[in-house]
Design a protein around this motif. Structure first.
Motif, PDB file in Angstrom:
ATOM      1  N   GLY A  73      10.954  -9.808   0.895  1.00 46.11           N
ATOM      2  CA  GLY A  73       9.978  -8.785   0.518  1.00 46.11           C
ATOM      3  C   GLY A  73       8.729  -9.007   1.338  1.00 46.11           C
ATOM      4  N   TYR A  74       7.564  -8.864   0.729  1.00 45.95           N
ATOM      5  CA  TYR A  74       6.322  -9.192   1.432  1.00 45.95           C
ATOM      6  C   TYR A  74       6.357 -10.674   1.761  1.00 45.95           C
ATOM      7  CZ  TYR A  74       1.550 -10.679   2.132  1.00 45.95           C
ATOM      8  OH  TYR A  74       0.414 -11.263   2.640  1.00 45.95           O
ATOM      9  N   GLN A  75       6.225 -11.005   3.024  1.00 45.79           N
ATOM     10  CA  GLN A  75       6.273 -12.405   3.426  1.00 45.79           C
ATOM     11  C   GLN A  75       4.863 -12.902   3.665  1.00 45.79           C
ATOM     12  OE1 GLN A  75       8.958 -12.389   6.723  1.00 45.79           O
ATOM     13  NE2 GLN A  75      10.742 -12.156   5.412  1.00 45.79           N
ATOM     14  N   GLY A  76       4.455 -13.836   2.847  1.00 48.13           N
ATOM     15  CA  GLY A  76       3.113 -14.374   2.976  1.00 48.13           C
ATOM     16  C   GLY A  76       2.858 -15.420   1.917  1.00 48.13           C
ATOM     17  N   ASP A  81       0.814  -1.200   0.000  1.00 50.37           N
ATOM     18  CA  ASP A  81       0.000   0.000   0.000  1.00 50.37           C
ATOM     19  C   ASP A  81       0.853   1.257   0.000  1.00 50.37           C
ATOM     20  OD1 ASP A  81       1.006  -0.167   2.529  1.00 50.37           O
ATOM     21  OD2 ASP A  81      -0.925  -0.103   3.546  1.00 50.37           O
ATOM     22  N   ASN A  82       2.115   1.119  -0.365  1.00 48.80           N
ATOM     23  CA  ASN A  82       2.988   2.285  -0.428  1.00 48.80           C
ATOM     24  C   ASN A  82       3.178   2.721  -1.878  1.00 48.80           C
ATOM     25  OD1 ASN A  82       4.869   0.529  -1.607  1.00 48.80           O
ATOM     26  ND2 ASN A  82       5.751   0.014   0.365  1.00 48.80           N
ATOM     27  N   TYR A  83       3.941   3.773  -2.087  1.00 47.66           N
ATOM     28  CA  TYR A  83       4.180   4.287  -3.424  1.00 47.66           C
ATOM     29  C   TYR A  83       5.578   3.930  -3.909  1.00 47.66           C
ATOM     30  CZ  TYR A  83      -0.170   6.759  -3.000  1.00 47.66           C
ATOM     31  OH  TYR A  83      -1.497   7.053  -2.856  1.00 47.66           O
ATOM     32  N   ASN A  84       6.146   2.886  -3.367  1.00 47.01           N
ATOM     33  CA  ASN A  84       7.491   2.474  -3.741  1.00 47.01           C
ATOM     34  C   ASN A  84       7.448   1.253  -4.646  1.00 47.01           C
ATOM     35  OD1 ASN A  84       8.530   4.418  -1.943  1.00 47.01           O
ATOM     36  ND2 ASN A  84       8.311   2.977  -0.247  1.00 47.01           N
ATOM     37  N   SER A  85       8.574   0.944  -5.234  1.00 47.18           N
ATOM     38  CA  SER A  85       8.755  -0.304  -5.963  1.00 47.18           C
ATOM     39  C   SER A  85       8.960  -1.413  -4.938  1.00 47.18           C
ATOM     40  CB  SER A  85       9.965  -0.164  -6.875  1.00 47.18           C
ATOM     41  OG  SER A  85      10.380  -1.405  -7.333  1.00 47.18           O
ATOM     42  N   ASN A  86       8.389  -2.590  -5.178  1.00 45.63           N
ATOM     43  CA  ASN A  86       8.484  -3.701  -4.240  1.00 45.63           C
ATOM     44  C   ASN A  86       8.939  -4.952  -4.965  1.00 45.63           C
ATOM     45  OD1 ASN A  86       7.090  -2.590  -1.670  1.00 45.63           O
ATOM     46  ND2 ASN A  86       5.789  -1.967  -3.370  1.00 45.63           N
ATOM     47  N   THR A  87       9.828  -5.697  -4.341  1.00 46.96           N
ATOM     48  CA  THR A  87      10.355  -6.938  -4.916  1.00 46.96           C
ATOM     49  C   THR A  87      10.115  -8.081  -3.938  1.00 46.96           C
ATOM     50  OG1 THR A  87      12.088  -5.713  -6.059  1.00 46.96           O
ATOM     51  CG2 THR A  87      12.423  -8.074  -5.811  1.00 46.96           C
TER      52      THR A  87
END
Length: 159
Positions: A141-144, A102-108
């Protein structure tokens, strides 16, 4: 003259591609996003598959090692299961509705995948169809968990 070329092309296409067991399959993978699947059968029981697909305006690359077994005691049908890994990149999660970012950054993300599926390869035409479930877990990164990846794939089957 066009009809002759078209007919010759179709015959060559059918002869080169038609096989209940194919060596290489290239096609489209349809799930919540869309993508490209390239599957290489090393033997009748072992294959590797590369998947490149887009979802939430990002991109995900997956590599899978698969084991196959005959299904339904009928030619052309095979079960498969396997393991692999993925790398995904998403930008601007808040703007594009990515539920995990939900942020405005790039995510890996980097993670592990499993796959369980069923495929059918036509003998008469160079076509392979598959339906599979590919759960994944993100480790970096996002852990799930991703448990919703059920996909239909259609591939051009090359001997």
């Amino acid at each position: 003259m066009k009809k002759i070329f078209l007919l010759a092309g179709l015959i060559i296409f059918s002869v080169l591609g038609a096989s209940a067991q194919y060596k290489l399959g290239v096609g489209v993978r349809l799930n919540y996003g869309y993508g490209l699947s390239v599957k290489y059968n090393m033997t009748q029981k072992k294959s590797v598959e590369g998947i490149l697909y887009s979802r939430w305006r990002g991109i995900n690359i997956t590599g899978l090692y698969q084991i196959h077994a005959p299904a339904f005691q009928t030619a052309g049908w095979r079960w498969y299961y396997g393991i692999g890994g993925h790398v995904g990149v998403w930008g601007d999660g808040a703007r594009y509705g990515n539920p995990w970012f939900d942020n405005y950054n790039s995510n890996t993300v980097i993670g592990a995948d499993g796959v369980l599926g069923l495929e059918y390869t036509f003998k008469e035409i160079p076509l392979n169809l598959s339906l599979d479930w590919k759960p994944a877990i993100n480790l970096i990164g996002y852990q799930g968990l991703w448990l919703d990846d059920v996909a239909f794939t259609a591939r051009f089957a090359i001997k």
